[in-house]
Design a protein around this motif. Structure first.
Motif, PDB file in Angstrom:
ATOM      1  N   CYS A   1     -81.819  22.913  26.032  1.00  0.00           N
ATOM      2  CA  CYS A   1     -81.138  22.390  27.220  1.00  0.00           C
ATOM      3  C   CYS A   1     -81.205  23.378  28.376  1.00  0.00           C
ATOM      4  O   CYS A   1     -81.329  24.589  28.193  1.00  0.00           O
ATOM      5  N   GLY A   2     -81.101  22.818  29.590  1.00  0.00           N
ATOM      6  CA  GLY A   2     -81.000  23.620  30.798  1.00  0.00           C
ATOM      7  C   GLY A   2     -79.571  23.590  31.315  1.00  0.00           C
ATOM      8  O   GLY A   2     -78.642  23.251  30.574  1.00  0.00           O
ATOM      9  N   THR A   3     -79.391  23.911  32.586  1.00  0.00           N
ATOM     10  CA  THR A   3     -78.052  23.902  33.176  1.00  0.00           C
ATOM     11  C   THR A   3     -78.087  23.236  34.542  1.00  0.00           C
ATOM     12  O   THR A   3     -79.087  23.292  35.262  1.00  0.00           O
ATOM     13  N   ILE A   4     -76.967  22.584  34.870  1.00  0.00           N
ATOM     14  CA  ILE A   4     -76.696  22.099  36.225  1.00  0.00           C
ATOM     15  C   ILE A   4     -75.299  22.599  36.566  1.00  0.00           C
ATOM     16  O   ILE A   4     -74.301  22.084  36.055  1.00  0.00           O
ATOM     17  N   GLY A   5     -75.220  23.636  37.379  1.00  0.00           N
ATOM     18  CA  GLY A   5     -73.929  24.250  37.648  1.00  0.00           C
ATOM     19  C   GLY A   5     -73.367  24.855  36.370  1.00  0.00           C
ATOM     20  O   GLY A   5     -74.021  25.643  35.694  1.00  0.00           O
ATOM     21  N   THR A   6     -72.151  24.435  36.009  1.00  0.00           N
ATOM     22  CA  THR A   6     -71.524  24.942  34.784  1.00  0.00           C
ATOM     23  C   THR A   6     -71.810  24.061  33.576  1.00  0.00           C
ATOM     24  O   THR A   6     -71.380  24.376  32.463  1.00  0.00           O
ATOM     25  N   ALA A   7     -72.524  22.966  33.777  1.00  0.00           N
ATOM     26  CA  ALA A   7     -72.810  22.025  32.690  1.00  0.00           C
ATOM     27  C   ALA A   7     -74.184  22.280  32.090  1.00  0.00           C
ATOM     28  O   ALA A   7     -75.085  22.823  32.743  1.00  0.00           O
ATOM     29  N   LYS A   8     -74.337  21.888  30.837  1.00  0.00           N
ATOM     30  CA  LYS A   8     -75.638  21.896  30.184  1.00  0.00           C
ATOM     31  C   LYS A   8     -76.304  20.544  30.391  1.00  0.00           C
ATOM     32  O   LYS A   8     -75.626  19.513  30.464  1.00  0.00           O
ATOM     33  N   ILE A   9     -77.629  20.497  30.475  1.00  0.00           N
ATOM     34  CA  ILE A   9     -78.341  19.231  30.525  1.00  0.00           C
ATOM     35  C   ILE A   9     -79.409  19.224  29.442  1.00  0.00           C
ATOM     36  O   ILE A   9     -80.182  20.191  29.296  1.00  0.00           O
ATOM     37  N   LEU A  10     -79.426  18.183  28.646  1.00  0.00           N
ATOM     38  CA  LEU A  10     -80.381  18.068  27.555  1.00  0.00           C
ATOM     39  C   LEU A  10     -81.810  18.031  28.094  1.00  0.00           C
ATOM     40  O   LEU A  10     -82.059  17.497  29.177  1.00  0.00           O
ATOM     41  N   ASP A  11     -82.722  18.600  27.334  1.00  0.00           N
ATOM     42  CA  ASP A  11     -84.122  18.626  27.750  1.00  0.00           C
ATOM     43  C   ASP A  11     -84.652  17.202  27.932  1.00  0.00           C
ATOM     44  O   ASP A  11     -84.648  16.401  26.994  1.00  0.00           O
ATOM     45  N   ASN A  12     -85.099  16.905  29.140  1.00  0.00           N
ATOM     46  CA  ASN A  12     -85.502  15.539  29.471  1.00  0.00           C
ATOM     47  C   ASN A  12     -86.734  15.092  28.699  1.00  0.00           C
ATOM     48  O   ASN A  12     -86.813  13.955  28.213  1.00  0.00           O
ATOM     49  N   THR A  13     -87.720  15.955  28.559  1.00  0.00           N
ATOM     50  CA  THR A  13     -88.961  15.575  27.878  1.00  0.00           C
ATOM     51  C   THR A  13     -88.689  15.153  26.442  1.00  0.00           C
ATOM     52  O   THR A  13     -89.230  14.147  25.957  1.00  0.00           O
ATOM     53  N   ILE A  14     -87.836  15.889  25.768  1.00  0.00           N
ATOM     54  CA  ILE A  14     -87.526  15.576  24.368  1.00  0.00           C
ATOM     55  C   ILE A  14     -86.557  14.403  24.269  1.00  0.00           C
ATOM     56  O   ILE A  14     -86.783  13.454  23.518  1.00  0.00           O
ATOM     57  N   PHE A  15     -85.466  14.449  25.057  1.00  0.00           N
ATOM     58  CA  PHE A  15     -84.419  13.437  24.914  1.00  0.00           C
ATOM     59  C   PHE A  15     -84.907  12.057  25.328  1.00  0.00           C
ATOM     60  O   PHE A  15     -84.494  11.039  24.755  1.00  0.00           O
ATOM     61  N   SER A  16     -85.799  11.985  26.291  1.00  0.00           N
ATOM     62  CA  SER A  16     -86.308  10.683  26.741  1.00  0.00           C
ATOM     63  C   SER A  16     -87.123   9.978  25.663  1.00  0.00           C
ATOM     64  O   SER A  16     -87.299   8.762  25.707  1.00  0.00           O
ATOM     65  N   GLN A  17     -87.618  10.742  24.677  1.00  0.00           N
ATOM     66  CA  GLN A  17     -88.374  10.154  23.570  1.00  0.00           C
ATOM     67  C   GLN A  17     -87.480   9.745  22.403  1.00  0.00           C
ATOM     68  O   GLN A  17     -87.956   9.184  21.410  1.00  0.00           O
ATOM     69  N   CYS A  18     -86.189  10.022  22.510  1.00  0.00           N
ATOM     70  CA  CYS A  18     -85.251   9.693  21.429  1.00  0.00           C
ATOM     71  C   CYS A  18     -85.052   8.179  21.351  1.00  0.00           C
ATOM     72  O   CYS A  18     -84.802   7.527  22.370  1.00  0.00           O
ATOM     73  N   PRO A  19     -85.167   7.576  20.163  1.00  0.00           N
ATOM     74  CA  PRO A  19     -84.895   6.135  20.041  1.00  0.00           C
ATOM     75  C   PRO A  19     -83.469   5.813  20.470  1.00  0.00           C
ATOM     76  O   PRO A  19     -82.550   6.610  20.270  1.00  0.00           O
ATOM     77  N   SER A  20     -83.300   4.652  21.086  1.00  0.00           N
ATOM     78  CA  SER A  20     -81.985   4.214  21.540  1.00  0.00           C
ATOM     79  C   SER A  20     -81.360   3.289  20.499  1.00  0.00           C
ATOM     80  O   SER A  20     -81.906   2.232  20.177  1.00  0.00           O
ATOM     81  N   ASP A  21     -80.211   3.700  19.961  1.00  0.00           N
ATOM     82  CA  ASP A  21     -79.522   2.891  18.953  1.00  0.00           C
ATOM     83  C   ASP A  21     -78.046   3.287  18.940  1.00  0.00           C
ATOM     84  O   ASP A  21     -77.682   4.376  19.392  1.00  0.00           O
ATOM     85  N   SER A  22     -77.212   2.412  18.419  1.00  0.00           N
ATOM     86  CA  SER A  22     -75.784   2.687  18.342  1.00  0.00           C
ATOM     87  C   SER A  22     -75.450   3.388  17.030  1.00  0.00           C
ATOM     88  O   SER A  22     -76.207   3.328  16.056  1.00  0.00           O
ATOM     89  N   VAL A  23     -74.289   4.026  16.988  1.00  0.00           N
ATOM     90  CA  VAL A  23     -73.805   4.640  15.745  1.00  0.00           C
ATOM     91  C   VAL A  23     -73.665   3.571  14.662  1.00  0.00           C
ATOM     92  O   VAL A  23     -74.009   3.794  13.496  1.00  0.00           O
ATOM     93  N   ASP A  24     -73.170   2.399  15.048  1.00  0.00           N
ATOM     94  CA  ASP A  24     -72.962   1.329  14.066  1.00  0.00           C
ATOM     95  C   ASP A  24     -74.264   0.925  13.379  1.00  0.00           C
ATOM     96  O   ASP A  24     -74.330   0.840  12.149  1.00  0.00           O
TER      97      ASP A  24
END
Length: 348
Positions: free
Chosen positions: A228-251
């Protein structure tokens, strides 16, 4: 065992249009109290220092400033703020939350809580959390079964099975949003509860089940957090990796597949997901009505006047007005879909 609150704040709230917009979605609106839904959620999970650790906030990248501003307004400091570069549903959030908790607060139980829900009875909610903590400490992934007050067709249901421990049961089945007749059958039969989308678990248990049932989600979420990177005091997940993550619910990704699912029930806490205008406070802003019944009126701009009408939702902002029958409250998202089709980004 302490609870690590994880506030999921990535929703868009399209059924609360035109007040809820991409830049200011429903969780940041004051819909049921003097605080926003997000602030109420944080306060609800911050009031008992013996029970709760400082909250972890997981939100969309465009809402970093809103999150920090609203936390400052209520005097709560987050343990961390993690931003999603793009939405990937709740299973990815659960994976990020579990990985962060395993690293930063490994002795705690994580409580995954949507930022945009309303709970009237905080004391009873805390009591339910303590009941569920027993099962979660033993490796169960615990969900909360809300005591239904009527045959709601907009919620999923969970059927309870065999006893596990005090007020906690095995999960017999997860049920999709039913039609009216099916919902009435659930209520009459008993043992069926509204699915609140709340989850209590030890990080290791969630990570194990994610690795087993949703390996791609688990891998992408953990790697995007590690890089992850940072935006101000917040962390931001790596876009290249996270954008490839399948989208699904916990259920779907976990709860319907795991043999570790458990349910606290019945949870009677005055819960609502504020999923439509019919569940928000009925009046706000400047308005005058005569000979009207059962109206929901909200305005953050022009004065609204109504005469001789009933069962309506009327919502006005500076650039849009919504008028809908109350029995069509769930269909407001159709307006948002049409605005997208027309390319009206200025109204989204």
């Amino acid at each position: 065992m302490k609870i690590q609150p994880v506030i999921m704040s990535g929703g868009s709230g399209t059924r609360l249009w035109p007040l809820s917009r991409r830049s200011h979605p429903k969780q940041f609106l004051n819909l049921v109290s003097d605080h926003s839904l997000f602030q109420d959620t944080v306060l609800r999970l911050s009031g008992d220092a013996d029970l709760f650790s400082s909250p972890l906030i997981i939100a969309g990248k465009d809402h970093a400033a809103l999150v920090e501003k609203q936390l400052a307004q209520i005097g709560v400091k987050a343990a961390d703020i993690i931003l999603e570069p793009c939405p990937r549903n709740t299973a990815a959030v659960a994976a990020v939350a579990a990985a962060w908790t395993a690293s930063e607060n490994p002795d705690a139980l994580a409580l995954l809580a949507p930022a945009d829900h309303h709970i009237e009875d905080t004391a009873s909610f805390h009591s339910a959390i303590k009941d569920g903590a027993i099962a979660a400490s033993n490796g169960r992934i615990v969900t909360f079964g809300i005591k239904p007050t009527h045959p709601h067709t907009g919620y999923g249901y969970i059927q309870s099975g065999d006893d596990y421990c005090k007020n906690v049961f095995e999960v017999a089945a997860f049920k999709e949003k039913p039609d009216r007749e099916t919902a009435e059958t659930y209520i009459a039969k008993g043992g069926f509860y509204w699915n609140a989308g709340l989850f209590l678990f030890h990080a290791d248990a969630m990570l194990t089940e994610l690795d087993h049932h949703a390996g791609e989600i688990s891998k992408a979420a953990k790697q995007s957090l590690e890089k992850c990177g940072t935006i101000g005091t917040a962390k931001i997940l790596d876009n290249t990796i996270f954008s490839q993550c399948p989208s699904d619910s916990v259920d779907y990704a976990i709860m319907e597949k795991t043999d570790k699912a458990a349910i606290i029930a019945p949870v009677d806490i005055g819960w609502s997901d504020i999923g439509s205008w019919s569940e928000a406070n009925s009046e706000d802003g400047d308005h005058v009505v005569a000979d009207c019944q059962n109206l929901t009126i909200r305005s953050d701009g022009p004065m609204i006047s109504a005469v001789g009408v009933e069962d309506l939702i009327i919502v006005a902002t500076g650039d849009a007005v919504l008028v809908a029958r109350k029995d069509s409250a769930q269909d407001v998202r159709k307006i948002v879909d049409e605005l997208k089709r027309r390319g009206r980004e200025d109204l989204l």
